[in-house]
Write a protein that holds these residues in place. Structure first.
Motif, mmCIF file in Angstrom:
data_model
loop_
_atom_site.group_PDB
_atom_site.id
_atom_site.type_symbol
_atom_site.label_atom_id
_atom_site.label_comp_id
_atom_site.label_asym_id
_atom_site.label_seq_id
_atom_site.Cartn_x
_atom_site.Cartn_y
_atom_site.Cartn_z
ATOM 1 N N UNK A 38 -38.177 -37.405 21.747
ATOM 2 C CA UNK A 38 -38.169 -36.671 20.656
ATOM 3 C C UNK A 38 -38.320 -37.583 19.339
ATOM 4 N N UNK A 39 -37.117 -38.401 19.418
ATOM 5 C CA UNK A 39 -37.195 -39.397 18.199
ATOM 6 C C UNK A 39 -38.062 -40.476 18.190
ATOM 7 N N UNK A 40 -38.750 -40.773 19.312
ATOM 8 C CA UNK A 40 -39.689 -41.944 19.326
ATOM 9 C C UNK A 40 -40.898 -41.188 18.739
ATOM 10 N N UNK A 41 -41.285 -40.094 19.271
ATOM 11 C CA UNK A 41 -42.386 -39.261 18.536
ATOM 12 C C UNK A 41 -42.425 -39.101 17.038
ATOM 13 N N UNK A 42 -41.010 -38.943 16.568
ATOM 14 C CA UNK A 42 -40.990 -38.934 15.256
ATOM 15 C C UNK A 42 -41.216 -40.156 14.582
ATOM 16 N N UNK A 43 -40.806 -41.254 15.028
ATOM 17 C CA UNK A 43 -41.118 -42.609 14.764
ATOM 18 C C UNK A 43 -42.472 -42.950 14.628
ATOM 19 N N UNK B 17 -42.798 -34.034 18.637
ATOM 20 C CA UNK B 17 -41.325 -34.612 18.387
ATOM 21 C C UNK B 17 -40.477 -32.992 18.285
ATOM 22 N N UNK B 18 -40.813 -32.105 17.413
ATOM 23 C CA UNK B 18 -40.115 -30.899 17.234
ATOM 24 C C UNK B 18 -39.975 -30.161 18.810
ATOM 25 N N UNK B 19 -40.923 -29.932 19.279
ATOM 26 C CA UNK B 19 -40.970 -29.409 20.489
ATOM 27 C C UNK B 19 -40.175 -29.862 21.440
ATOM 28 N N UNK B 20 -40.243 -31.232 21.866
ATOM 29 C CA UNK B 20 -39.511 -32.115 22.720
ATOM 30 C C UNK B 20 -37.873 -32.027 22.258
ATOM 31 N N UNK B 21 -37.729 -31.919 20.908
ATOM 32 C CA UNK B 21 -36.277 -31.931 20.551
ATOM 33 C C UNK B 21 -35.642 -30.401 20.758
ATOM 34 N N UNK C 81 -32.174 -27.253 24.359
ATOM 35 C CA UNK C 81 -32.166 -26.202 25.480
ATOM 36 C C UNK C 81 -31.306 -26.772 26.889
ATOM 37 N N UNK C 82 -31.612 -28.019 27.079
ATOM 38 C CA UNK C 82 -31.109 -28.466 28.171
ATOM 39 C C UNK C 82 -29.663 -28.909 27.887
ATOM 40 N N UNK C 83 -29.369 -29.262 26.788
ATOM 41 C CA UNK C 83 -27.861 -29.631 26.447
ATOM 42 C C UNK C 83 -27.048 -28.251 26.660
ATOM 43 N N UNK C 84 -27.427 -27.113 25.988
ATOM 44 C CA UNK C 84 -26.827 -26.012 26.209
ATOM 45 C C UNK C 84 -26.781 -25.488 27.706
ATOM 46 N N UNK C 85 -27.938 -25.709 28.570
ATOM 47 C CA UNK C 85 -27.901 -25.569 30.047
ATOM 48 C C UNK C 85 -26.636 -26.297 30.528
#
Length: 176
Positions: free
Chosen positions: A111-116, A152-156, A161-165
């Motif tokens: 996500x951060x690479x896509x933002x970059x 980037x927003x979608x992947x973030x 969601x994965x972190x919450x899981x």
């Protein structure tokens, strides 16, 4: 016929490898065009992945040309790196235990690479617009738009969601 998830993941990994190789070749070809452009500008603008519009900048200032081509090379290399990260993600992903800290960390990095990529594109487009005003030449655009901000927003969001899981999985393990 039922398509299994493992087969879909294998197909996605093949697609990711193809995209990675494609962008790596593009970055390499643009680098060659940049170098050859300084040695022989007439030949340089005929090379694969060379932007003939940017070769007009050589008659004004060689640093204009170098900077504009460097932005293109950097964007292609950045995209290749994102696809490499996707390959790593798909290689580490296990359907038995999809919610792992490693997968969440990799998703966040993508996500951060896509933002970059989006930020480099914005800066590059600003530079090309400035060059157009300075030189009076039409230079086109970089071919990358705001879709990378959306990606980037979608992947973030998926990473969150994965972190919450992971948190829910750890809470369940503690209550047993």
């Amino acid at each position: 016929m039922k398509i299994r998830t493992e087969q879909i993941l294998t197909f996605l990994k093949i697609v990711a490898w193809l995209a990675f190789v494609g962008y790596a070749i593009k970055a390499g070809a643009q680098t060659v065009a940049l170098v050859v452009g300084f040695i022989n500008p007439e030949l340089g603008d005929k090379l694969y992945e060379a932007n003939p519009l940017l070769f007009k900048l050589l008659k004004y200032n060689s640093s204009y040309f170098a900077n504009a081509m460097s932005v293109l090379v950097f964007l292609s290399a950045f995209k290749a790196h994102v696809w490499y990260l996707v390959i790593q993600l798909l290689s580490k992903l296990r359907l038995q235990t999809p919610f792992s800290r490693d997968i969440a960390k990799r998703l966040e990095k993508i996500a951060f690479e896509l933002l970059g990529i989006w930020l480099v594109n914005i800066v590059g487009m600003g530079y090309l617009k400035w060059l157009e005003k300075t030189t009076g030449e039409q230079l086109g655009d970089l071919g990358v738009g705001d879709e990378f901000l959306l990606f980037a927003a979608i992947v973030y969001i998926v990473a969150q969601i994965f972190k919450r899981g992971i948190e829910l999985k750890e809470e369940n393990e503690l209550t047993v």
